[in-house]
Enzyme design. Structure first.
Site, mmCIF file in Angstrom:
data_model
loop_
_atom_site.group_PDB
_atom_site.id
_atom_site.type_symbol
_atom_site.label_atom_id
_atom_site.label_comp_id
_atom_site.label_asym_id
_atom_site.label_seq_id
_atom_site.Cartn_x
_atom_site.Cartn_y
_atom_site.Cartn_z
ATOM 1 N N LYS A 69 -24.319 27.681 -58.738
ATOM 2 C CA LYS A 69 -25.615 26.987 -58.746
ATOM 3 C C LYS A 69 -26.771 27.952 -59.022
ATOM 4 O O LYS A 69 -27.609 27.676 -59.864
ATOM 5 C CB LYS A 69 -25.870 26.286 -57.402
ATOM 6 C CG LYS A 69 -24.944 25.140 -57.103
ATOM 7 C CD LYS A 69 -25.437 24.335 -55.915
ATOM 8 C CE LYS A 69 -25.533 25.125 -54.627
ATOM 9 N NZ LYS A 69 -24.264 25.661 -54.118
ATOM 10 N N ARG A 74 -24.418 39.701 -49.751
ATOM 11 C CA ARG A 74 -25.096 38.841 -48.793
ATOM 12 C C ARG A 74 -24.340 38.847 -47.464
ATOM 13 O O ARG A 74 -23.106 38.824 -47.448
ATOM 14 C CB ARG A 74 -25.151 37.401 -49.328
ATOM 15 C CG ARG A 74 -26.385 37.125 -50.159
ATOM 16 C CD ARG A 74 -26.357 35.780 -50.808
ATOM 17 N NE ARG A 74 -26.038 34.665 -49.918
ATOM 18 C CZ ARG A 74 -26.092 33.390 -50.274
ATOM 19 N NH1 ARG A 74 -26.457 33.071 -51.505
ATOM 20 N NH2 ARG A 74 -25.786 32.430 -49.429
ATOM 21 N N ARG A 119 -18.829 38.628 -54.431
ATOM 22 C CA ARG A 119 -20.149 38.499 -55.067
ATOM 23 C C ARG A 119 -21.090 39.628 -54.636
ATOM 24 O O ARG A 119 -21.092 40.037 -53.484
ATOM 25 C CB ARG A 119 -20.752 37.152 -54.666
ATOM 26 C CG ARG A 119 -22.168 36.950 -55.154
ATOM 27 C CD ARG A 119 -22.545 35.512 -55.138
ATOM 28 N NE ARG A 119 -22.802 35.019 -53.786
ATOM 29 C CZ ARG A 119 -23.247 33.788 -53.540
ATOM 30 N NH1 ARG A 119 -23.445 32.955 -54.537
ATOM 31 N NH2 ARG A 119 -23.452 33.392 -52.310
ATOM 32 N N ARG A 179 -28.194 18.920 -48.743
ATOM 33 C CA ARG A 179 -26.848 19.376 -48.395
ATOM 34 C C ARG A 179 -26.134 18.395 -47.483
ATOM 35 O O ARG A 179 -25.006 18.633 -47.079
ATOM 36 C CB ARG A 179 -26.931 20.732 -47.720
ATOM 37 C CG ARG A 179 -26.571 21.894 -48.659
ATOM 38 C CD ARG A 179 -26.601 23.114 -47.827
ATOM 39 N NE ARG A 179 -25.894 24.263 -48.250
ATOM 40 C CZ ARG A 179 -26.388 25.238 -49.010
ATOM 41 N NH1 ARG A 179 -27.546 25.114 -49.582
ATOM 42 N NH2 ARG A 179 -25.676 26.326 -49.204
ATOM 43 N N ARG A 222 -18.734 27.996 -44.441
ATOM 44 C CA ARG A 222 -19.624 27.364 -45.432
ATOM 45 C C ARG A 222 -18.845 26.361 -46.288
ATOM 46 O O ARG A 222 -19.361 25.302 -46.653
ATOM 47 C CB ARG A 222 -20.265 28.431 -46.317
ATOM 48 C CG ARG A 222 -21.347 29.215 -45.568
ATOM 49 C CD ARG A 222 -21.669 30.528 -46.234
ATOM 50 N NE ARG A 222 -22.284 30.375 -47.540
ATOM 51 C CZ ARG A 222 -22.265 31.324 -48.487
ATOM 52 N NH1 ARG A 222 -21.641 32.466 -48.284
ATOM 53 N NH2 ARG A 222 -22.866 31.121 -49.626
HETATM 54 P P1 AMP Z 1 -27.283 29.241 -50.098
HETATM 55 O O1 AMP Z 1 -28.041 30.435 -50.576
HETATM 56 O O2 AMP Z 1 -27.699 27.975 -50.791
HETATM 57 O O3 AMP Z 1 -25.794 29.447 -50.113
HETATM 58 O O4 AMP Z 1 -27.693 29.031 -48.556
HETATM 59 C C1 AMP Z 1 -27.425 30.023 -47.570
HETATM 60 C C2 AMP Z 1 -27.531 29.424 -46.184
HETATM 61 O O5 AMP Z 1 -28.868 28.924 -45.964
HETATM 62 C C3 AMP Z 1 -26.642 28.219 -45.924
HETATM 63 O O6 AMP Z 1 -25.325 28.579 -45.562
HETATM 64 C C4 AMP Z 1 -27.384 27.536 -44.781
HETATM 65 O O7 AMP Z 1 -27.189 28.205 -43.553
HETATM 66 C C5 AMP Z 1 -28.842 27.742 -45.185
HETATM 67 N N1 AMP Z 1 -29.289 26.618 -46.054
HETATM 68 C C6 AMP Z 1 -29.623 26.661 -47.373
HETATM 69 N N2 AMP Z 1 -29.970 25.446 -47.834
HETATM 70 C C7 AMP Z 1 -29.854 24.592 -46.779
HETATM 71 C C8 AMP Z 1 -30.047 23.193 -46.598
HETATM 72 N N3 AMP Z 1 -30.410 22.395 -47.619
HETATM 73 N N4 AMP Z 1 -29.848 22.675 -45.353
HETATM 74 C C9 AMP Z 1 -29.496 23.464 -44.320
HETATM 75 N N5 AMP Z 1 -29.250 24.764 -44.430
HETATM 76 C C10 AMP Z 1 -29.437 25.346 -45.632
#
Ligand code: AMP
Length: 204
Positions: A13, A152, A122, A88, A163
């Site tokens: 994404k 990360r 990654r 999400r 996740r």
């Molecule tokens: P990402 O970078 O999109 O993989 O997001 C990293 C982390 O941020 C996720 O595992 C969640 O803990 C938090 N996060 C990101 N977007 C959301 C969302 N829409 N709702 C809740 N938590 C989020």
């Protein structure tokens, strides 16, 4: 154009969002990036989000939805936006319906079995956010901007597994939700980065 990019963690994404946003000249809004920025700056939102992010769980909807609602009200979103990582779950999707009306939801379709390896290998640029994989990237310098690559904190195996579970339980049902609304388009996310981008352009 008002877009959502849907897909499991590691589906690509972020990589595609940067390209699509540049192509359509719309802002790229990643809730994950917003949380990581808040974490780094140790804001109240960052401190609240940390425990959830560290465990690979979703930050509570009230916090996340408020951040998105405020961001969508900014002037640069007037002619469209690309949401990456939001919504999400169903509650977030319903909250988003109240904030705006979407034109399309692009679903990056990938084999879930491939994702743990993609995520744990990654490496991300600390300056521009470009992603790499240790199987093809042998040094720690970003090819695009010279920034330093890092792993990360939530790309470790334990957090990755949680996740992926959260994705299957809470986020995957959104595919049906947007299909029912008639705005979902599927793209094969198992192709190369450039091929995925070409496929996305075709469906937009
Ligand atoms: P990402 O970078 O999109 O993989 O997001 C990293 C982390 O941020 C996720 O595992 C969640 O803990 C938090 N996060 C990101 N977007 C959301 C969302 N829409 N709702 C809740 N938590 C989020």
């Amino acid at each position: 154009m008002k877009l959502v990019l849907l897909g499991a963690p590691g589906a690509g994404k972020g990589t595609q969002a940067v390209r699509i946003a540049e192509y359509l000249k719309i802002p790229h809004i990643s809730t994950g990036d917003i949380f990581r920025k808040n974490l780094k700056e140790e804001t109240a939102v960052g401190l609240k989000a940390k425990a959830y992010i560290d465990k690979g769980q979703l930050v509570p909807d009230e916090v996340t939805c408020e951040i998105v609602e405020l961001r969508l009200k900014e002037a640069d979103c007037k002619n469209g936006f690309l949401l990456d990582g939001f919504p999400r779950n169903l509650q977030q999707a319903k909250a988003l319906d109240k904030m705006t009306s979407l034109d399309k939801v692009v679903n990056l379709d990938v084999d879930l079995k491939a994702l743990a390896g993609r995520l744990t290998g990654r490496r991300v640029c600390d300056k521009c956010g470009e992603s790499y994989h240790i199987s093809t990237k042998k040094d720690e310098v970003c090819d695009k901007c010279g920034g330093k690559l890092y792993q990360r904190a939530d790309d470790t195996l334990e957090t990755v597994n949680s996740r992926l579970e959260v994705y299957s339980a809470s986020t995957a049902p959104l595919i049906e939700y947007y299909k029912d609304k008639g705005i979902l388009v599927d793209v094969d996310g198992m192709q190369s980065i450039e091929q995925v981008f070409e496929s996305v352009k075709k469906v937009l």
